[in-house]
Design an enzyme around this catalytic site. Structure first.
Site, PDB file in Angstrom:
ATOM      1  N   ALA A  66      -1.265  45.507  26.929  1.00  0.00           N
ATOM      2  CA  ALA A  66      -0.701  45.807  28.246  1.00  0.00           C
ATOM      3  C   ALA A  66      -1.589  45.168  29.301  1.00  0.00           C
ATOM      4  O   ALA A  66      -2.791  44.985  29.089  1.00  0.00           O
ATOM      5  CB  ALA A  66      -0.647  47.309  28.445  1.00  0.00           C
ATOM      6  N   GLY A 111      -0.861  46.689  22.942  1.00  0.00           N
ATOM      7  CA  GLY A 111       0.592  46.495  22.933  1.00  0.00           C
ATOM      8  C   GLY A 111       1.023  45.254  22.164  1.00  0.00           C
ATOM      9  O   GLY A 111       2.156  45.200  21.660  1.00  0.00           O
ATOM     10  N   GLU A 114       1.148  46.264  18.675  1.00  0.00           N
ATOM     11  CA  GLU A 114       2.259  47.219  18.534  1.00  0.00           C
ATOM     12  C   GLU A 114       3.611  46.495  18.484  1.00  0.00           C
ATOM     13  O   GLU A 114       4.508  46.899  17.757  1.00  0.00           O
ATOM     14  CB  GLU A 114       2.187  48.243  19.673  1.00  0.00           C
ATOM     15  CG  GLU A 114       0.961  49.138  19.503  1.00  0.00           C
ATOM     16  CD  GLU A 114       0.693  50.040  20.710  1.00  0.00           C
ATOM     17  OE1 GLU A 114       0.390  49.495  21.788  1.00  0.00           O
ATOM     18  OE2 GLU A 114       0.801  51.260  20.574  1.00  0.00           O
ATOM     19  N   GLU A 134      -7.460  50.375  22.669  1.00  0.00           N
ATOM     20  CA  GLU A 134      -7.229  51.287  23.800  1.00  0.00           C
ATOM     21  C   GLU A 134      -8.346  52.306  23.968  1.00  0.00           C
ATOM     22  O   GLU A 134      -8.709  52.680  25.087  1.00  0.00           O
ATOM     23  CB  GLU A 134      -5.880  52.021  23.627  1.00  0.00           C
ATOM     24  CG  GLU A 134      -4.663  51.140  23.865  1.00  0.00           C
ATOM     25  CD  GLU A 134      -4.180  50.401  22.628  1.00  0.00           C
ATOM     26  OE1 GLU A 134      -4.940  50.303  21.637  1.00  0.00           O
ATOM     27  OE2 GLU A 134      -3.038  49.913  22.656  1.00  0.00           O
TER      28      GLU A 134
HETATM   29  N1  CO8 Z   1      -4.537  42.514  30.747  1.00  0.00           N
HETATM   30  C1  CO8 Z   1      -4.717  41.699  31.832  1.00  0.00           C
HETATM   31  N2  CO8 Z   1      -5.431  40.549  31.786  1.00  0.00           N
HETATM   32  C2  CO8 Z   1      -5.953  40.189  30.584  1.00  0.00           C
HETATM   33  C3  CO8 Z   1      -5.791  40.961  29.431  1.00  0.00           C
HETATM   34  C4  CO8 Z   1      -5.032  42.167  29.537  1.00  0.00           C
HETATM   35  N3  CO8 Z   1      -4.770  42.963  28.487  1.00  0.00           N
HETATM   36  N4  CO8 Z   1      -6.429  40.365  28.417  1.00  0.00           N
HETATM   37  C5  CO8 Z   1      -6.970  39.248  28.925  1.00  0.00           C
HETATM   38  N5  CO8 Z   1      -6.684  39.121  30.235  1.00  0.00           N
HETATM   39  C6  CO8 Z   1      -7.089  38.067  31.150  1.00  0.00           C
HETATM   40  C7  CO8 Z   1      -8.552  38.180  31.528  1.00  0.00           C
HETATM   41  O1  CO8 Z   1      -8.744  39.109  32.571  1.00  0.00           O
HETATM   42  C8  CO8 Z   1      -8.855  36.761  31.939  1.00  0.00           C
HETATM   43  O2  CO8 Z   1      -8.347  36.550  33.227  1.00  0.00           O
HETATM   44  P1  CO8 Z   1      -9.242  35.729  34.319  1.00  0.00           P
HETATM   45  O3  CO8 Z   1      -9.388  34.360  33.733  1.00  0.00           O
HETATM   46  O4  CO8 Z   1      -8.390  35.762  35.547  1.00  0.00           O
HETATM   47  O5  CO8 Z   1     -10.537  36.444  34.427  1.00  0.00           O
HETATM   48  C9  CO8 Z   1      -8.000  35.919  30.993  1.00  0.00           C
HETATM   49  O6  CO8 Z   1      -6.990  36.815  30.503  1.00  0.00           O
HETATM   50  C10 CO8 Z   1      -8.780  35.391  29.812  1.00  0.00           C
HETATM   51  O7  CO8 Z   1      -9.423  36.487  29.182  1.00  0.00           O
HETATM   52  P2  CO8 Z   1     -10.992  36.515  28.852  1.00  0.00           P
HETATM   53  O8  CO8 Z   1     -11.742  35.651  29.834  1.00  0.00           O
HETATM   54  O9  CO8 Z   1     -11.419  37.941  28.736  1.00  0.00           O
HETATM   55  O10 CO8 Z   1     -10.978  35.791  27.439  1.00  0.00           O
HETATM   56  P3  CO8 Z   1     -12.010  36.025  26.244  1.00  0.00           P
HETATM   57  O11 CO8 Z   1     -11.698  34.977  25.240  1.00  0.00           O
HETATM   58  O12 CO8 Z   1     -13.403  36.112  26.742  1.00  0.00           O
HETATM   59  O13 CO8 Z   1     -11.627  37.458  25.635  1.00  0.00           O
HETATM   60  C11 CO8 Z   1     -10.134  39.144  24.835  1.00  0.00           C
HETATM   61  C12 CO8 Z   1     -10.377  37.639  25.062  1.00  0.00           C
HETATM   62  C13 CO8 Z   1     -11.073  39.665  23.749  1.00  0.00           C
HETATM   63  C14 CO8 Z   1      -8.694  39.279  24.352  1.00  0.00           C
HETATM   64  C15 CO8 Z   1     -10.357  39.922  26.149  1.00  0.00           C
HETATM   65  O14 CO8 Z   1      -9.621  39.279  27.193  1.00  0.00           O
HETATM   66  C16 CO8 Z   1      -9.919  41.338  26.089  1.00  0.00           C
HETATM   67  O15 CO8 Z   1     -10.624  42.180  25.542  1.00  0.00           O
HETATM   68  N6  CO8 Z   1      -8.734  41.656  26.656  1.00  0.00           N
HETATM   69  C17 CO8 Z   1      -8.240  43.008  26.738  1.00  0.00           C
HETATM   70  C18 CO8 Z   1      -7.668  43.444  25.401  1.00  0.00           C
HETATM   71  C19 CO8 Z   1      -7.229  44.887  25.450  1.00  0.00           C
HETATM   72  O16 CO8 Z   1      -8.003  45.804  25.682  1.00  0.00           O
HETATM   73  N7  CO8 Z   1      -5.931  45.141  25.196  1.00  0.00           N
HETATM   74  C20 CO8 Z   1      -5.365  46.457  25.181  1.00  0.00           C
HETATM   75  C21 CO8 Z   1      -4.781  46.772  26.525  1.00  0.00           C
HETATM   76  S1  CO8 Z   1      -4.217  48.456  26.635  1.00  0.00           S
HETATM   77  C22 CO8 Z   1      -2.741  48.443  25.815  1.00  0.00           C
HETATM   78  O17 CO8 Z   1      -2.287  47.466  25.295  1.00  0.00           O
HETATM   79  C23 CO8 Z   1      -2.025  49.758  25.790  1.00  0.00           C
HETATM   80  C24 CO8 Z   1      -0.567  49.624  25.355  1.00  0.00           C
HETATM   81  C25 CO8 Z   1       0.157  50.898  25.659  1.00  0.00           C
HETATM   82  C26 CO8 Z   1       0.231  51.081  27.136  1.00  0.00           C
HETATM   83  C27 CO8 Z   1       0.939  52.315  27.483  1.00  0.00           C
HETATM   84  C28 CO8 Z   1       1.303  52.295  28.949  1.00  0.00           C
HETATM   85  C29 CO8 Z   1       0.680  53.334  29.776  1.00  0.00           C
END
Ligand code: CO8
Length: 264
Positions: A66, A111, A114, A134
């Site tokens: 998400a 997500g 999922e 999460e």
């Molecule tokens: N949301 C928004 N932006 C994201 C996300 C995300 N999930 N993942 C990556 N990005 C963005 C980063 O902010 C970054 O943007 P910017 O260049 O503007 O800074 C760009 O994508 C590239 O990401 P990174 O620089 O972080 O790239 P890395 O290679 O260093 O890392 C990762 C990659 C490991 C994937 C890292 O980006 C990360 O940990 N992302 C988050 C992953 C995460 O925690 N996902 C779970 C989210 S919660 C969820 O899915 C819940 C679902 C149910 C929701 C229910 C609703 C209420």
């Protein structure tokens, strides 16, 4: 079909939906979830589409979960709405009557995992990473992960993944039975397409019956499931495809399945 956050392409009965927010690693914002539901509705209504493939734009990510920028601003009721919207789209995906293959080309987190779990099966590139992180955000999976993951890989492995938030490599995910096949990144779409083509040549009626019975059977006891299978089997026998398949075998030729879902 044109969308802002999704690419849609269909050829020879095989449709591909590509999550297309590469700058945010294809994270799921509310707009994308709405578009996904719309696209799935359109796919469900198009009898010419026999197989659906889901993948992510770019070579780094399938879907990184998400959109945390949106999530961070949500209060509880908005979060409920967002989770409900996501579950609605994902439920639609799981209930689609045609086979759906996830081609996971990088991060499938939160997500993203999922969504892949709601597909019929997953092929992954060697660089794919699966996880439900999460817990590291102080929340829990909200798009069905606490329910579908234990059903697929068993309760204890799912608990470890969800409690630690750790990512699995593609090879580890395959070992656990989450992933059917792991291939080199540049071979992923070729492999997925080859399997999709093989499936697309099968009869629409029997494919739908098989998927429906397998899915429905997972939620009931074996005796009930087998009884549903008998009914679906009989229904398949009423289709021209069953006549064609058995006749083709006896005539030592390849079957050509043409049955439509709408004909008498
Ligand atoms: N949301 C928004 N932006 C994201 C996300 C995300 N999930 N993942 C990556 N990005 C963005 C980063 O902010 C970054 O943007 P910017 O260049 O503007 O800074 C760009 O994508 C590239 O990401 P990174 O620089 O972080 O790239 P890395 O290679 O260093 O890392 C990762 C990659 C490991 C994937 C890292 O980006 C990360 O940990 N992302 C988050 C992953 C995460 O925690 N996902 C779970 C989210 S919660 C969820 O899915 C819940 C679902 C149910 C929701 C229910 C609703 C209420």
């Amino acid at each position: 079909m044109e969308f802002k956050n999704l690419l849609f392409q269909a050829e020879a009965g095989i449709a591909t939906l590509t999550f297309n927010r590469p700058k945010a690693l294809n994270a799921l914002n509310a707009e994308l979830l709405g578009e996904l539901a719309q696209a799935l509705e359109a796919v469900a209504g198009d009898e010419d589409i026999r197989v659906l493939i889901l993948t992510g734009a770019g070579d780094k990510s399938f879907v990184a979960g998400a959109d945390i920028t949106e999530l961070a601003k949500c209060h509880a009721l908005q979060a409920k709405l967002f989770a409900t919207r996501g579950q609605h789209a994902i439920q639609k995906l799981q209930c689609l009557s045609i086979p759906v293959i996830a081609a996971v080309n990088g991060f499938a987190l939160g997500g993203g995992s999922e969504i892949a779990l709601a597909c019929d099966f997953i092929y992954a590139s060697e660089n794919a990473k699966f996880g439900l992180p999460e817990i590291t955000l102080g929340i829990i999976p909200g798009f069905g992960g606490t329910q579908r993951l234990p059903r697929l890989i068993g309760m204890n492995m799912a608990k470890e993944m969800i409690f630690t938030g750790k990512m699995l490599s593609a090879a580890e995910a395959k070992e656990l039975g989450m992933v059917n096949k792991v291939v080199a990144p540049d071979a992923l779409m070729t492999e997925v397409m080859a399997t999709a083509k093989s499936i697309a040549q099968k009869g629409k009626v029997s494919l739908r019956a098989a998927k429906q019975v397998i899915n429905a059977g997972m939620g009931v006891d074996l005796k009930t499931g087998c009884s549903m299978e008998v009914d679906a089997f009989a229904l398949c026998m009423a289709s021209p495809d069953a006549k064609e398949g058995t006749t083709a075998f006896l005539e030592k030729r390849k079957a050509v399945f043409k049955a439509s879902l709408t004909e008498d």
